[in-house]
Design an enzyme around this catalytic site. Structure first.
Site, short mmCIF file in Angstrom:
data_model
loop_
_atom_site.label_atom_id
_atom_site.label_comp_id
_atom_site.label_asym_id
_atom_site.label_seq_id
_atom_site.Cartn_x
_atom_site.Cartn_y
_atom_site.Cartn_z
N HIS A 84 22.56 63.03 50.46
CA HIS A 84 22.95 64.10 49.32
C HIS A 84 22.01 65.07 49.47
O HIS A 84 20.77 64.94 49.42
CB HIS A 84 22.76 63.28 47.94
N ASP A 163 30.43 58.77 34.84
CA ASP A 163 29.78 60.18 35.21
C ASP A 163 30.63 61.17 35.04
O ASP A 163 30.16 62.38 34.69
CB ASP A 163 29.25 60.13 36.84
N ARG A 170 27.30 67.01 29.82
CA ARG A 170 25.90 67.76 29.96
C ARG A 170 26.14 69.23 30.20
O ARG A 170 25.29 70.05 29.51
CB ARG A 170 25.38 67.18 31.31
N SER A 185 23.40 60.32 37.81
CA SER A 185 24.53 60.94 38.38
C SER A 185 24.67 60.96 39.80
O SER A 185 25.63 60.34 40.26
CB SER A 185 24.73 62.44 37.92
N LYS A 189 26.85 57.43 42.00
CA LYS A 189 27.90 57.57 42.85
C LYS A 189 27.52 57.01 44.24
O LYS A 189 28.49 56.52 44.77
CB LYS A 189 28.17 59.04 42.83
#
Length: 452
Positions: A84, A163, A170, A185, A189
């Site tokens: 990520h 999420d 948010r 978050s 995932k």
């Protein structure tokens, strides 16, 4: 059992929520038995008071369990990996890294996002390839992983529904930049992908969410702690995001640069990130004994063509016709026969002699965004052809009057003010800046999981 208002009050007053209390909150969000104003109030309380590691871990685990958690065949045990990135300018790492890891024997169920604000999204880049389908069912993902070893897809409706609710709120409540909420978050995932190992590319600098190394490191450490706490071996790289990654920014242009990289002709900074992140994942899955062996393996997969073959197979498995995939992957192809080319190109000229000291990636990204390369709201279309090519490298000596950037645009055309801003993004220095610039690397620090 505390009511939702009691939970909000406890967090607002700086209390630490128990596992049971965090679970109550996330279940209410998932089941929609909580009012949006209450969810917003809890998010603001978390933003103001923070969370201890245990709370963040529970929050993340409960978010992860709010929907489907993927399961994989037993023979893939230990091989499931992903990465990520916190988002950058010209960040096309996934397009090279996923097929390189597949070529090294990993299984990569890469669930990516779209671009928002000035950062580009991996899914938008891939959708500039005609036929590339990013929505795949869980069954299809498993099938593609079985035949190819990697896929790059969008989040399915059934993954981490909590999420989706929290993310939207948010944004609306100005609580996006909360450490526990960002951690929850991202890691929820990845946790729902049932990974064995995860590597995070946490960026800092002018064109990143975090401007300085210390705050980026705090986020990296939070995600590493929680990822490992959930049973995924998690490591992180802290990398500098001031200029651009590689020389191309914009969806189609970044696909071209990724393909050139997979053909062994990639820019050094992009290869540095691919090799660093890839070697960490190979080591964390015990496919190699150390990082240097991992670096060699990833490098060989890219330069030897094995990663390119995987990318071609992935394109075909995700809906691209064989002819188009072969054409893009052939040695001397005209990319613009397949990928959309902008109607107009204009070159910017260097204003003086000197050495290229800097190119402000944020200015470049923000102007391309306004020209149609990005979106301001979820669901907006993007123009895949809009982008920019840097024609110079950091540390390069240039003479006055040579082109340093080629801008690709359609409608709207860049205004004189935008052209001036782009010109001002280029910083030229004297020869004495040159040696230090050439030694610059993007990776500043590596955080490996503590235990094996």
């Amino acid at each position: 059992m505390l009511s939702i208002p009691d939970l909000i009050k406890k967090k607002r007053d700086g209390g630490v929520l128990t596992d049971e209390q965090v679970t109550t909150f996330i279940r209410a969000v998932t089941d929609k038995t909580i009012q949006d104003c209450q969810t917003g109030a809890m998010l603001m309380a978390i933003w103001q008071k923070g969370m201890v590691v245990k709370e963040t871990e529970t929050l993340t685990r409960e978010m992860m369990k709010s929907g489907e958690v993927m399961s994989w065949p037993k023979e893939w045990a230990g091989l499931m990996v992903d990465k990520h990135s916190t988002g950058g300018v010209g960040d096309k790492v996934s397009l090279v890294l996923a097929p390189a890891l597949a070529a090294c024997g990993c299984k990569v169920p890469m669930i990516s996002g779209r671009g928002l604000a000035h950062t580009g999204g991996t899914l938008d880049k891939l959708e500039s390839i005609p036929g590339f389908t990013i929505q795949q069912s869980t069954e299809q993902i498993q099938k593609i992983l079985g035949s190819v070893g990697c896929c790059i897809v969008g989040q399915t409706e059934r993954l981490v529904p909590a999420d989706r609710v929290l993310y939207a709120l948010r944004d609306a409540t100005s609580t996006v930049d909360s450490l526990p909420l960002i951690t929850g978050s991202i890691i929820s995932k990845k946790g729902a992908e049932s990974l064995n190992a995860l590597v995070l590319d946490v960026k800092f600098g002018r064109a990143a969410l975090y401007k300085d190394l210390d705050s980026a490191k705090e986020l990296a450490q939070s995600m590493v702690n929680v990822g490992n706490g959930l049973g995924m071996r998690t490591g992180a790289v802290l990398s500098c995001m001031d200029a651009t990654i590689g020389r191309c920014v914009g969806n189609s242009l970044e696909v071209i640069e990724s393909l050139e990289t997979l053909k062994g002709k990639g820019p050094e900074d992009l290869m540095e990130l691919v090799i660093t992140l890839g070697s960490m994942l190979l080591m964390m899955t015990d496919l190699v004994p150390n990082l240097s062996e991992g670096r060699k393996k990833i490098s060989d997969a890219v330069t030897g063509g094995a990663a390119l073959s995987k990318f071609q197979a992935m394109m075909e498995a995700q809906g691209v016709t064989k002819d188009v995939a072969q054409s893009l992957c052939s040695p001397h192809t005209d990319y613009h026969r397949v990928l959309r080319k902008a109607a107009h190109q204009t070159e910017l000229i260097t204003p003086a002699d000197g050495v290229v000291v800097d190119v402000d990636g944020l200015v470049l990204a923000e102007i391309l965004h306004k020209l149609g390369a990005g979106r301001s709201m979820v669901g907006e279309p993007v123009n895949h052809s809009v982008g920019a090519e840097l024609l110079v490298s950091l540390g390069q000596k240039v003479e006055k009057g040579v082109p340093w950037m080629r801008l690709h645009y359609e409608y709207p055309a860049p205004t004189p003010d935008q052209i001036q801003q782009l010109q001002n993004a280029l910083s030229l220095g004297t020869d004495k800046n040159k040696p230090t610039q050439q030694k610059q690397t993007l990776v500043k620090e590596v955080l490996l999981p503590q235990n094996k």
